[in-house]
Design a protein around this motif. Structure first.
Motif, PDB file in Angstrom:
ATOM      1  N   MET A  97      21.897   1.473  25.097  1.00  0.00           N
ATOM      2  CA  MET A  97      23.334   1.673  25.303  1.00  0.00           C
ATOM      3  C   MET A  97      23.808   2.394  24.055  1.00  0.00           C
ATOM      4  N   GLY A  98      23.853   3.722  24.132  1.00  0.00           N
ATOM      5  CA  GLY A  98      24.142   4.524  22.957  1.00  0.00           C
ATOM      6  C   GLY A  98      25.575   5.008  22.920  1.00  0.00           C
ATOM      7  N   SER A  99      26.045   5.286  21.713  1.00  0.00           N
ATOM      8  CA  SER A  99      27.379   5.857  21.528  1.00  0.00           C
ATOM      9  C   SER A  99      27.232   7.313  21.101  1.00  0.00           C
ATOM     10  N   ALA A 100      28.359   7.997  20.955  1.00  0.00           N
ATOM     11  CA  ALA A 100      28.327   9.400  20.559  1.00  0.00           C
ATOM     12  C   ALA A 100      27.666   9.586  19.199  1.00  0.00           C
ATOM     13  N   GLY A 261      26.980   5.432  26.648  1.00  0.00           N
ATOM     14  CA  GLY A 261      26.203   5.752  27.835  1.00  0.00           C
ATOM     15  C   GLY A 261      24.825   5.129  27.781  1.00  0.00           C
ATOM     16  N   LEU A 262      24.151   5.169  28.914  1.00  0.00           N
ATOM     17  CA  LEU A 262      22.833   4.545  29.030  1.00  0.00           C
ATOM     18  C   LEU A 262      21.750   5.621  28.965  1.00  0.00           C
ATOM     19  N   PHE A 263      20.688   5.322  28.180  1.00  0.00           N
ATOM     20  CA  PHE A 263      19.590   6.263  27.971  1.00  0.00           C
ATOM     21  C   PHE A 263      18.252   5.552  28.165  1.00  0.00           C
ATOM     22  N   ALA A 264      17.216   6.359  28.447  1.00  0.00           N
ATOM     23  CA  ALA A 264      15.844   5.860  28.537  1.00  0.00           C
ATOM     24  C   ALA A 264      14.953   6.721  27.639  1.00  0.00           C
TER      25      ALA A 264
END
Length: 332
Positions: A97-100, A261-264
């Protein structure tokens, strides 16, 4: 002739391998998820990213039919947690769950200190929320609008100090964008955490701060600080009573929002990414979840993986210019 046969045999083997890999990816997606998923939050527990990740995780547990666990890996301006996800198995069971900051700004601030490249080492799944910041000032100060603040700053170069929660984050960039767009000199004062920023505005130690709406809401309600602008493009549905900075005559078009946003990890099979994207989009359609995220200061904004990738690229270019123009480094 033998060489041609060897080449032909190699091509057949390569095609067969690709077919097997493709079949494996499809099988993984069909069975995904079959065990608990971990969402890494690259900040300590209790912050905005953490709170929204936990709210989303609750809904994803139902949507995906598996446990979704939050793991906090703070430090390094979000880079320690992000790097842990980059190094994880690309199987859809470890997400970010990353931010800008750690995904679109840090490459320009920290440069060679970074040990991963966000736009190639992380695969976007979906934007979850946009998170505007609000500009708050001490109620006793003479400016009640953004235009009045700009006029005061022009008449008093460097005397307007603005607090943020750290160097090179979206709050810091919001202040630098304001200074350059309005043609004024503002003094940046970095803090560790929003509460100290707000307390120093209340105490008169600094003139203003950029802070999340969730962090400032109660102080605004109690009249301890005055909200004079929000950093979204136009008024935000999160706070329709706070004027947009972009609507002021001195900062037309101003806009800079944080986002989560969500990342993999790179290499995660496309069918798994599609499954996760569908789950996030479905979760964000839930009225209860949307309401809770808005209470936490986030505007739900689901996107497809391609849309999210394009969004990050566009925002990263904007952030890069601000960092370059303001000569922001980890030390200032």
């Amino acid at each position: 002739m033998k060489r041609n046969r060897s080449v032909s045999t190699f091509r057949c083997i390569a095609v067969a391998c690709l077919a097997v890999a493709s079949g494996t990816a499809v099988a993984q997606a069909a069975n995904y998820p079959s065990r608990p998923i971990t969402i890494v939050v690259p900040f300590s527990a209790g912050g905005g990213v953490d709170a929204m990740a936990r709210v989303l995780a609750e809904k994803l547990r139902t949507t995906l039919g598996q446990s979704v666990v939050i793991e906090n890996k703070g430090g390094g301006s979000g880079m320690i947690g992000a790097q842990a996800v980059v190094k994880a198995q690309p199987d859809g069971y470890t997400l970010l769950m990353g931010s800008a900051g750690e995904t679109a700004i840090n490459p320009y601030v920290f440069k060679t200190r970074m040990q991963y490249a966000p736009q190639t080492d992380l695969m976007p799944i979906s934007l979850v929320v946009k998170v505007p910041n609000v500009v708050v000032v001490n109620p006793s100060l003479p400016y009640k609008t953004i235009d009045e603040l700009v006029a005061y700053a022009k008449a008093n170069p460097g005397k307007v100090r603005y607090g943020t929660s750290g160097v090179g984050n979206p709050q810091h960039l919001s202040g630098e964008l304001m200074a350059r767009q309005a043609g004024v000199q503002l003094t940046h004062v970095p803090y560790r955490g929003a509460s100290n920023q707000l307390l120093d505005v209340i105490g008169g130690n600094i003139e203003m701060t950029f802070v999340s709406l969730a962090g400032a809401r109660q102080f605004i309600k109690d009249g301890k600080v005055r909200a004079i602008g929000i950093t979204s493009q136009g008024k935000s549905v999160l706070a329709p009573d706070i004027p947009a900075i972009s609507d002021s005559s001195s900062l037309k078009g101003y806009s800079l929002e944080n986002w989560f946003g969500l990342f993999a990890p790179k290499g995660t099979p496309a069918p798994v990414i599609a499954r996760l994207n569908g789950a996030v989009v479905e979760a964000l359609k839930d009225p209860g979840l949307s309401t809770r995220l808005r209470e936490l200061g986030g505007n739900p904004t689901p996107m497809s993986p391609d849309q999210f990738a394009a969004f990050i690229k566009q925002d990263a270019m904007k952030f890069a210019k601000i960092v370059e123009d303001a000569k922001i480094t980890p030390d200032n």
